[in-house]
Design a protein around this motif. Structure first.
Motif, mmCIF file in Angstrom:
data_model
loop_
_atom_site.group_PDB
_atom_site.id
_atom_site.type_symbol
_atom_site.label_atom_id
_atom_site.label_comp_id
_atom_site.label_asym_id
_atom_site.label_seq_id
_atom_site.Cartn_x
_atom_site.Cartn_y
_atom_site.Cartn_z
ATOM 1 N N ARG A 235 34.832 34.376 41.297
ATOM 2 C CA ARG A 235 33.684 35.443 40.968
ATOM 3 C C ARG A 235 34.333 35.967 39.657
ATOM 4 O O ARG A 235 33.363 35.822 38.297
ATOM 5 N N TYR A 236 35.747 37.108 39.288
ATOM 6 C CA TYR A 236 35.758 37.123 37.841
ATOM 7 C C TYR A 236 35.250 36.399 36.774
ATOM 8 O O TYR A 236 35.082 36.076 35.595
ATOM 9 N N GLU A 237 36.227 34.810 37.022
ATOM 10 C CA GLU A 237 36.142 33.425 36.186
ATOM 11 C C GLU A 237 34.954 33.465 36.341
ATOM 12 O O GLU A 237 33.582 32.834 34.827
ATOM 13 N N ARG A 238 33.355 33.719 36.586
ATOM 14 C CA ARG A 238 31.768 33.148 36.343
ATOM 15 C C ARG A 238 31.292 34.282 35.962
ATOM 16 O O ARG A 238 30.908 33.899 34.933
ATOM 17 N N GLU A 239 31.443 35.271 35.997
ATOM 18 C CA GLU A 239 30.797 37.110 35.847
ATOM 19 C C GLU A 239 31.632 37.953 35.791
ATOM 20 O O GLU A 239 30.831 38.944 34.754
ATOM 21 N N GLY A 240 33.146 38.083 35.160
ATOM 22 C CA GLY A 240 33.675 39.109 35.143
ATOM 23 C C GLY A 240 33.789 39.365 33.345
ATOM 24 O O GLY A 240 33.378 40.870 32.883
ATOM 25 N N PRO B 208 50.530 41.457 43.649
ATOM 26 C CA PRO B 208 50.186 40.165 43.144
ATOM 27 C C PRO B 208 49.752 39.162 42.623
ATOM 28 O O PRO B 208 49.337 38.721 41.181
ATOM 29 N N LEU B 209 49.253 38.332 43.716
ATOM 30 C CA LEU B 209 48.159 37.070 43.398
ATOM 31 C C LEU B 209 46.711 37.601 42.557
ATOM 32 O O LEU B 209 46.618 37.104 42.023
ATOM 33 N N LEU B 210 46.301 39.067 43.005
ATOM 34 C CA LEU B 210 45.378 39.410 41.897
ATOM 35 C C LEU B 210 45.816 40.028 40.371
ATOM 36 O O LEU B 210 44.610 39.135 39.959
ATOM 37 N N ALA B 211 47.094 40.157 40.310
ATOM 38 C CA ALA B 211 47.492 40.529 38.689
ATOM 39 C C ALA B 211 47.173 38.955 38.111
ATOM 40 O O ALA B 211 46.844 38.699 37.010
ATOM 41 N N LEU B 212 47.816 38.612 39.133
ATOM 42 C CA LEU B 212 48.305 36.605 38.168
ATOM 43 C C LEU B 212 46.606 35.663 38.191
ATOM 44 O O LEU B 212 46.503 35.864 37.243
ATOM 45 N N LEU B 213 46.171 35.709 39.012
ATOM 46 C CA LEU B 213 44.308 36.005 39.282
ATOM 47 C C LEU B 213 44.010 36.318 37.907
ATOM 48 O O LEU B 213 43.125 35.225 37.402
ATOM 49 N N LEU B 214 44.178 37.233 37.545
ATOM 50 C CA LEU B 214 43.418 37.723 36.767
ATOM 51 C C LEU B 214 44.086 37.729 35.144
ATOM 52 O O LEU B 214 43.236 38.459 34.441
#
Length: 346
Positions: free
Chosen positions: A99-104, A140-146
């Motif tokens: 979602r962040y890739e689309r809307e963030g 960590p997963l969230l930090a890396l993906l963002l």
């Protein structure tokens, strides 16, 4: 550095400074675990600084909606958004990143505050011990993906985005046994039912996860090129009133009640250190790069982290972490390849 009860008591009894304030106009702040406690209070402080977007990342939809309404009522800020994320479910973390890739769009501050504290062994749907997955895998997963969104923000807006991971001074109280220091599959061992069958192991689980928060921040920072203007830090919010200790039983309940009455910060006071780590040193944010913050200043981490054995664990656990998370989401490998150095000097 070792844990000192004297320093702990002195810090808890010291009058705390007012919350740090900066202008966040046009910037985006994401707070994970924002519907209650430290996360909600930090979100209120961020709201008072007029961010362009304030995303409250919460696990429970009804509680998240209530938090958004309460924040609006108490601050007047009307642009808070509820985004759902469950750190106990890798697919939920991936959906949040999708979602962040689309809307963030831009991302200036990521506060990773959500955590689990438990004395009881249980596993998630992904097969990992619950607190280890929430505190040390999904965080960590969230930090890396963002991270790509944060790098893009730095490039397009000439800013220095920050990742803030809430750790604890409890990380000073735990150490790793010799077998663990040499274990090439340390995270898998720590998650296993066989290793966790001792009640003593689970009593130490929360401090151990806070130690691995510090390992992660230091390992990520070591691999971020100096030319990448991303500041990642960990911090101790202090001993606060918290639901994290709700599993205490017997005499421990009475002892914790007394300690809270004598020493605990309110969640609002504790949240000030989160905000300080996220917005202080505007003139030179690199001061906080890779650092552990305590009592509104950079502080040396535990001896367990600083020893040669600790450094090796930090790096071997990073390698294991990246392998685990790459299996969860191939984008992790892409992020590491594109934005981070794969090897560092020990």
């Amino acid at each position: 550095m070792k844990f000192s009860y004297g320093s702990f008591i002195t810090q808890q009894r010291r009058r705390q400074p007012p919350v740090a304030k900066v202008d966040l106009t046009g910037k985006t702040v994401v707070v994970v675990g924002a519907n209650t406690g430290l996360g909600f209070e930090a979100s209120k402080h961020f709201a008072s600084m007029n961010p362009g977007r304030l995303i409250l990342a919460c696990r429970n939809e009804s509680k998240g909606k209530a938090a958004v309404e309460k924040l609006k009522a108490e601050t007047g800020y009307s642009k808070a958004e509820l985004w759902l994320i469950d750190l106990g479910d890798f697919s939920s973390v991936k959906q949040f990143a999708d979602r962040y890739e689309r809307e963030g769009g831009r991302l200036d501050i990521l506060v990773e505050n959500a955590a689990v504290g438990t004395f009881t062994y249980s596993t998630t749907k992904d097969g990992w011990e619950t607190s280890l997955q929430v505190n040390n895998l999904s965080t960590p997963l969230l930090a890396l993906l963002l991270l790509p969104a944060m790098v893009k923000t730095a490039q397009e807006h000439s800013t220095v985005p920050r990742i803030v991971v809430v750790s604890s001074d409890m990380h000073y109280t735990v150490s790793l046994s010799k077998p663990l220091l040499k274990d090439p599959h340390l995270l898998k061992t720590l998650s296993s039912a066989e290793y966790c069958k001792s009640s003593k192991i689970m009593r130490e689980r929360y401090p151990l996860t806070k130690l691995f928060n510090v390992f992660f921040v230091r390992a990520l920072n070591a691999r971020l090129p100096s030319s990448t203007p991303i500041v990642v830090s960990s911090l101790n919010p202090g001993y606060c009133y918290s639901e994290l200790r709700r599993e205490l039983t017997g005499p421990l309940v009475a002892a914790d009640w007394l300690m809270e009455k004598l020493l605990a910060f309110s969640t609002e006071v504790g949240s000030r250190s989160i905000v300080w780590t996220a917005v202080s040193h505007q003139e030179d944010p690199q001061v906080l790069r890779g650092e552990y913050v305590n009592d509104y200043k950079v502080q040396e981490v535990s001896d367990t982290v600083l020893t040669p054995e600790g450094v090796k664990v930090q790096n071997s656990s990073w390698d294991e972490l990246i392998q685990i998370l790459s299996d969860v989401d191939p984008r992790v490998t892409q992020v590491v390849d594109q934005y981070l150095s794969r090897s560092i000097d020990l």
